[in-house]
Design a protein around this motif. Structure first.
Motif, PDB file in Angstrom:
ATOM      1  N   GLU A 121       0.831  -1.209   0.000  1.00  0.00           N
ATOM      2  CA  GLU A 121       0.000   0.000   0.000  1.00  0.00           C
ATOM      3  C   GLU A 121       0.866   1.259   0.000  1.00  0.00           C
ATOM      4  O   GLU A 121       0.571   2.231  -0.708  1.00  0.00           O
ATOM      5  N   ARG A 122       1.944   1.231   0.813  1.00  0.00           N
ATOM      6  CA  ARG A 122       2.845   2.394   0.844  1.00  0.00           C
ATOM      7  C   ARG A 122       3.523   2.592  -0.509  1.00  0.00           C
ATOM      8  O   ARG A 122       3.655   3.725  -0.993  1.00  0.00           O
ATOM      9  N   ASN A 123       3.949   1.487  -1.137  1.00  0.00           N
ATOM     10  CA  ASN A 123       4.599   1.587  -2.447  1.00  0.00           C
ATOM     11  C   ASN A 123       3.635   2.128  -3.503  1.00  0.00           C
ATOM     12  O   ASN A 123       4.014   2.945  -4.351  1.00  0.00           O
ATOM     13  N   VAL A 124       2.397   1.645  -3.446  1.00  0.00           N
ATOM     14  CA  VAL A 124       1.389   2.130  -4.400  1.00  0.00           C
ATOM     15  C   VAL A 124       1.159   3.621  -4.203  1.00  0.00           C
ATOM     16  O   VAL A 124       1.062   4.389  -5.172  1.00  0.00           O
ATOM     17  N   GLU A 125       1.106   4.053  -2.943  1.00  0.00           N
ATOM     18  CA  GLU A 125       0.894   5.468  -2.648  1.00  0.00           C
ATOM     19  C   GLU A 125       2.072   6.303  -3.144  1.00  0.00           C
ATOM     20  O   GLU A 125       1.890   7.391  -3.714  1.00  0.00           O
ATOM     21  N   ASN A 126       3.288   5.778  -2.946  1.00  0.00           N
ATOM     22  CA  ASN A 126       4.480   6.488  -3.423  1.00  0.00           C
ATOM     23  C   ASN A 126       4.483   6.598  -4.943  1.00  0.00           C
ATOM     24  O   ASN A 126       4.874   7.632  -5.509  1.00  0.00           O
ATOM     25  N   VAL A 127       4.061   5.523  -5.616  1.00  0.00           N
ATOM     26  CA  VAL A 127       3.987   5.537  -7.081  1.00  0.00           C
ATOM     27  C   VAL A 127       2.975   6.580  -7.544  1.00  0.00           C
ATOM     28  O   VAL A 127       3.217   7.326  -8.510  1.00  0.00           O
ATOM     29  N   LYS A 128       1.831   6.662  -6.847  1.00  0.00           N
ATOM     30  CA  LYS A 128       0.814   7.654  -7.206  1.00  0.00           C
ATOM     31  C   LYS A 128       1.352   9.072  -7.044  1.00  0.00           C
ATOM     32  O   LYS A 128       1.132   9.940  -7.895  1.00  0.00           O
ATOM     33  N   ILE A 129       2.070   9.299  -5.924  1.00  0.00           N
ATOM     34  CA  ILE A 129       2.634  10.630  -5.675  1.00  0.00           C
ATOM     35  C   ILE A 129       3.651  10.986  -6.756  1.00  0.00           C
ATOM     36  O   ILE A 129       3.653  12.102  -7.305  1.00  0.00           O
ATOM     37  N   ALA A 130       4.544  10.018  -7.080  1.00  0.00           N
ATOM     38  CA  ALA A 130       5.563  10.254  -8.115  1.00  0.00           C
ATOM     39  C   ALA A 130       4.905  10.504  -9.468  1.00  0.00           C
ATOM     40  O   ALA A 130       5.344  11.375 -10.243  1.00  0.00           O
ATOM     41  N   ARG A 131       3.838   9.759  -9.765  1.00  0.00           N
ATOM     42  CA  ARG A 131       3.124   9.946 -11.032  1.00  0.00           C
ATOM     43  C   ARG A 131       2.525  11.346 -11.121  1.00  0.00           C
ATOM     44  O   ARG A 131       2.633  12.024 -12.150  1.00  0.00           O
ATOM     45  N   ASP A 132       1.900  11.784 -10.016  1.00  0.00           N
ATOM     46  CA  ASP A 132       1.277  13.115 -10.007  1.00  0.00           C
ATOM     47  C   ASP A 132       2.328  14.212 -10.177  1.00  0.00           C
ATOM     48  O   ASP A 132       2.111  15.196 -10.907  1.00  0.00           O
ATOM     49  N   GLU A 133       3.481  14.032  -9.498  1.00  0.00           N
ATOM     50  CA  GLU A 133       4.546  15.034  -9.616  1.00  0.00           C
ATOM     51  C   GLU A 133       5.091  15.077 -11.042  1.00  0.00           C
ATOM     52  O   GLU A 133       5.350  16.161 -11.589  1.00  0.00           O
ATOM     53  N   ARG A 134       5.279  13.894 -11.638  1.00  0.00           N
ATOM     54  CA  ARG A 134       5.778  13.833 -13.012  1.00  0.00           C
ATOM     55  C   ARG A 134       4.784  14.464 -13.985  1.00  0.00           C
ATOM     56  O   ARG A 134       5.172  15.172 -14.927  1.00  0.00           O
ATOM     57  N   PHE A 135       3.510  14.229 -13.732  1.00  0.00           N
ATOM     58  CA  PHE A 135       2.463  14.792 -14.587  1.00  0.00           C
ATOM     59  C   PHE A 135       2.488  16.322 -14.513  1.00  0.00           C
ATOM     60  O   PHE A 135       2.363  17.012 -15.534  1.00  0.00           O
ATOM     61  N   LYS A 136       2.674  16.850 -13.284  1.00  0.00           N
ATOM     62  CA  LYS A 136       2.749  18.302 -13.115  1.00  0.00           C
ATOM     63  C   LYS A 136       3.955  18.872 -13.858  1.00  0.00           C
ATOM     64  O   LYS A 136       3.881  19.940 -14.473  1.00  0.00           O
ATOM     65  N   GLU A 137       5.093  18.143 -13.782  1.00  0.00           N
ATOM     66  CA  GLU A 137       6.297  18.593 -14.488  1.00  0.00           C
ATOM     67  C   GLU A 137       6.051  18.655 -15.991  1.00  0.00           C
ATOM     68  O   GLU A 137       6.457  19.619 -16.667  1.00  0.00           O
ATOM     69  N   ILE A 138       5.387  17.618 -16.517  1.00  0.00           N
ATOM     70  CA  ILE A 138       5.105  17.577 -17.957  1.00  0.00           C
ATOM     71  C   ILE A 138       4.189  18.730 -18.352  1.00  0.00           C
ATOM     72  O   ILE A 138       4.397  19.394 -19.384  1.00  0.00           O
ATOM     73  N   ILE A 139       3.180  19.003 -17.527  1.00  0.00           N
ATOM     74  CA  ILE A 139       2.256  20.111 -17.804  1.00  0.00           C
ATOM     75  C   ILE A 139       3.013  21.440 -17.818  1.00  0.00           C
ATOM     76  O   ILE A 139       2.807  22.290 -18.706  1.00  0.00           O
ATOM     77  N   ASN A 140       3.900  21.614 -16.831  1.00  0.00           N
ATOM     78  CA  ASN A 140       4.680  22.856 -16.763  1.00  0.00           C
ATOM     79  C   ASN A 140       5.568  23.021 -17.992  1.00  0.00           C
ATOM     80  O   ASN A 140       5.698  24.123 -18.553  1.00  0.00           O
ATOM     81  N   ILE A 141       6.212  21.907 -18.414  1.00  0.00           N
ATOM     82  CA  ILE A 141       7.074  21.957 -19.604  1.00  0.00           C
ATOM     83  C   ILE A 141       6.260  22.311 -20.842  1.00  0.00           C
ATOM     84  O   ILE A 141       6.664  23.148 -21.669  1.00  0.00           O
ATOM     85  N   MET A 142       5.083  21.656 -20.971  1.00  0.00           N
ATOM     86  CA  MET A 142       4.223  21.925 -22.126  1.00  0.00           C
ATOM     87  C   MET A 142       3.760  23.379 -22.139  1.00  0.00           C
ATOM     88  O   MET A 142       3.719  24.029 -23.199  1.00  0.00           O
ATOM     89  N   GLN A 143       3.435  23.905 -20.961  1.00  0.00           N
ATOM     90  CA  GLN A 143       2.999  25.302 -20.882  1.00  0.00           C
ATOM     91  C   GLN A 143       4.141  26.258 -21.252  1.00  0.00           C
ATOM     92  O   GLN A 143       3.925  27.270 -21.923  1.00  0.00           O
ATOM     93  N   THR A 144       5.357  25.909 -20.795  1.00  0.00           N
ATOM     94  CA  THR A 144       6.527  26.747 -21.125  1.00  0.00           C
ATOM     95  C   THR A 144       6.786  26.751 -22.626  1.00  0.00           C
ATOM     96  O   THR A 144       7.037  27.806 -23.243  1.00  0.00           O
ATOM     97  N   ILE A 145       6.734  25.546 -23.232  1.00  0.00           N
ATOM     98  CA  ILE A 145       6.947  25.434 -24.684  1.00  0.00           C
ATOM     99  C   ILE A 145       5.882  26.216 -25.444  1.00  0.00           C
ATOM    100  O   ILE A 145       6.170  26.943 -26.408  1.00  0.00           O
TER     101      ILE A 145
END
Length: 215
Positions: free
Chosen positions: A170-194
């Motif tokens: 459960e902790r690993n799944v939660e960590n994966v979800k958090i990492a996924r959300d952070e990565r998604f935010k990074e991608i959105i920020n990059i796309m907005q910058t471009i």
């Protein structure tokens, strides 16, 4: 010395108390005579009184239907007695199973050669067990109980391990979800910058093109 059937006899005695004194069956919709306190079924006493008998069939006192006392608690008592009867019957059946079919004695010896429980008379006098090895039934019970407890302890430890493993997952799944959300935010920020840079370059080129056309 108390008889093994004392429990059943006691229940039967109580059941007799809660029988209708008219039909001698288990009380149905119980009523009580206010003069002698005898219990009877309402259908029985109603039929008696409506057949021109305006007297209690037990004490012969004058009695009318409206004088009868309704006993709602009787149903609970008779229900409990029925349950006790069933329990006593099951208990007796269980005791019969624990007795030797041949001698009706309690099973106290375990024949290792036959892998079965027998009574002491079978062990001492039954020719079919001559030369066999025996163990006291209590020793076999304690040994098997120890084995069961050992397996139970292992199962409990395994259960704890599985709970810990599930918590780790459960902790690993939660960590994966958090990492996924952070990565998604990074991608959105990059796309907005471009997108912002592309819009800026497009504006510069459009301004230059408009300037050339005007000139």
């Amino acid at each position: 010395m108390s008889s093994p059937n004392n429990g059943t006899a006691t229940v039967e005695t109580l059941s007799e108390v809660f029988r209708c004194f008219i039909c001698m069956e288990k009380l149905r919709d119980a009523r009580l005579c206010p003069h002698c306190s005898k219990l009877c079924c309402y259908p029985c006493i109603r039929r008696w009184l409506t057949d021109q008998h305006h007297q209690c069939p037990h004490c012969r006192a004058t009695l009318h239907l409206h004088e009868l006392v309704k006993c709602r608690w009787i149903e609970d008592v008779t229900s409990q007695l029925d349950t006790l009867k069933i329990n006593e019957t099951n208990k007796q059946k269980g005791e019969e199973k624990d007795k030797c079919e041949l001698h009706k004695e309690k099973l106290t010896v375990y024949c290792q050669s036959c892998s079965k429980c027998i009574c002491h008379q079978c062990a001492l006098f039954n020719g079919s067990h001559v030369g066999h090895s025996f163990l006291p039934f209590d020793d076999i019970y304690k040994t098997n109980l120890s084995i069961v407890n050992e397996h139970l302890g292992k199962l409990k430890r395994r259960h704890v391990d599985l709970i810990c493993l599930a918590q780790d997952v459960e902790r690993n799944v939660e960590n994966v979800k958090i990492a996924r959300d952070e990565r998604f935010k990074e991608i959105i920020n990059i796309m907005q910058t471009i997108q912002s840079k592309l819009d800026e370059q497009f504006k510069i080129k459009m301004d230059a093109l408009v300037g050339k056309i005007i000139n």
